[in-house]
Write an enzyme that holds these catalytic residues in place. Sequence first.
Site, PDB file in Angstrom:
ATOM      1  CB  SER A 252      -0.900   0.010   1.232  1.00  0.00           C
ATOM      2  OG  SER A 252      -0.118   0.360   2.365  1.00  0.00           O
ATOM      3  CE  LYS A 253      -0.240   6.460  -3.261  1.00  0.00           C
ATOM      4  NZ  LYS A 253       0.919   6.646  -4.102  1.00  0.00           N
ATOM      5  NE  ARG A 254       0.352   0.625   5.924  1.00  0.00           N
ATOM      6  CZ  ARG A 254       0.989  -0.519   6.098  1.00  0.00           C
ATOM      7  NH1 ARG A 254       2.094  -0.564   6.787  1.00  0.00           N
ATOM      8  NH2 ARG A 254       0.500  -1.640   5.596  1.00  0.00           N
ATOM      9  N   GLY A 256       5.522   3.347   0.068  1.00  0.00           N
ATOM     10  CA  GLY A 256       6.133   4.214  -0.939  1.00  0.00           C
ATOM     11  C   GLY A 256       5.251   4.290  -2.166  1.00  0.00           C
ATOM     12  CD  GLU A 262       3.120   7.687  -6.670  1.00  0.00           C
ATOM     13  OE1 GLU A 262       3.509   8.278  -5.651  1.00  0.00           O
ATOM     14  OE2 GLU A 262       2.405   6.654  -6.632  1.00  0.00           O
TER      15      GLU A 262
END
Length: 489
Positions: A252-254, A256, A262
Amino acid sequence: MANVRVRFAPSPTGHLHIGSARTALFNWLVARRLGGDFILRIEDTDLGRSTLVHERAIISDLKWLGLGWNEGPDMGGKYGPYRQSERLGLYKQAANNLLEKGLAYKCYCSQDELEAERQAAQEKGEMPKYSGRCLRITARKEDRLAAEGRKPTIRFRVPKKKVVVKDMVKGDVEFDSEVFGDFILVRSDGTASFNFAVVYDDAAMKISHVIRGEDHLTNTARHLLLFEALGHQPPFFAHMPITLGADHTKLSKRHGATSINEYAEQGYLASALINYLVLLGWSSPDAREIFTPEELIQLFSIGRISKSAAVFDIDKLNWINGQHIRALSADSFTRIVAERLTKAGYIKEINSIENKISLPKIAEAIQTSVVKLADVVESARMFYEDAPRPSEKAIEELKGDGAKMVICALYSKMSALEARKDIDFELAKELLKATAGELKEKGLKGKEVYHPIRLALTGLDSGPELFYLISIFGREKCLQRLKGALQYV
Ligand code: GLU
């Protein structure tokens, strides 16, 4: 085997992320490997969350990765439309056919009633599932509820049986349909549920292989029942292992950056991402790890998809990206360097004689060390800016007698060169060799010679090899910097 037709079916509710890109890649590889068709289908039945902006972003990321398709919403094809929101009539009609055959039924339960059922089940410690109440509804009650203005959903009458998913990765996985409950095919607003739209479309679009994440495995059991109800042979299924973050929790976003755009912005090469993504759940028989997309097309097989979870490892992606950068031709890398340095404002006129000479040299000097294209500017900065003041430790080193001898020796050799002469790599190497030879006689060698030169020329401890620096800086700048360093001596 009938024609191989695979699909990538993203829901346009966000950017293309690592996990979905891997799904797209595996499908694309199967299509290209087996000479089949790769279809892009947009699953936008969740009208509240789907947007055209996300659809466009996904399409642009797929194109950037180089995963082209043969049929899709942007180009059409024999089995279109390829956006589920444009196929609602087809789903409705198919659901009505199931109603007529008694394989589905209308459900008038309100949200509140369903919620109460769910809670009651939870209180008894049971898995919540629809009770099937409306299956037994009388015609009179149905008329009354319809007259009240209740809009029914259409539910699938789930046959009670064991369902075996014959998965090409996981083998046979058995489910008891008892646990599913009669699930919804068409919602009360007329939109199809995910499960129904997927199966209808996979059948209608003649999909031969469904390759998707293992989070869909339970859905697949439901899908098999639906294929049967629709009278259609199911496709082959392959479920890929999930991707975890470095701490082994769901990626997940946690952890990176998770979306492809991106990574593109940070200067990862599409070929390197492809290479990295394929290793998240697949391996080559000879344990090789670096591949071009073309090589993967030759090597990929569903049989080598792994059963166990893949772990996202940014260090490995960085290493792979570095390998792909090293493998770029000198011309392509020089073009990239020119572009990035122009954007950074370091060069104005790519085609000036000066830049035509220096850019290929700078590119060669840094190609062996940059990890991401975004590092290009940082690595090349030293060729455009004044040298930073050396650190105190470096100044101590420059103060030594040895350093002075080294700097003076190189200075005299360089000042003897004809002014404005282009110093190519060979000449730069000769100058260094001659300097080292001279100092050897005075008892200095290796680092004692080269490190002061590096400090004098760049003020830095490390960087590209010295012959690159001398050649790129040229005679005047080298003389000026060597002289400058003497102030510390
Ligand atoms: N739209 C689904 C998803 O994004 C696709 C599922 C499938 O491939 O069948 O998860």
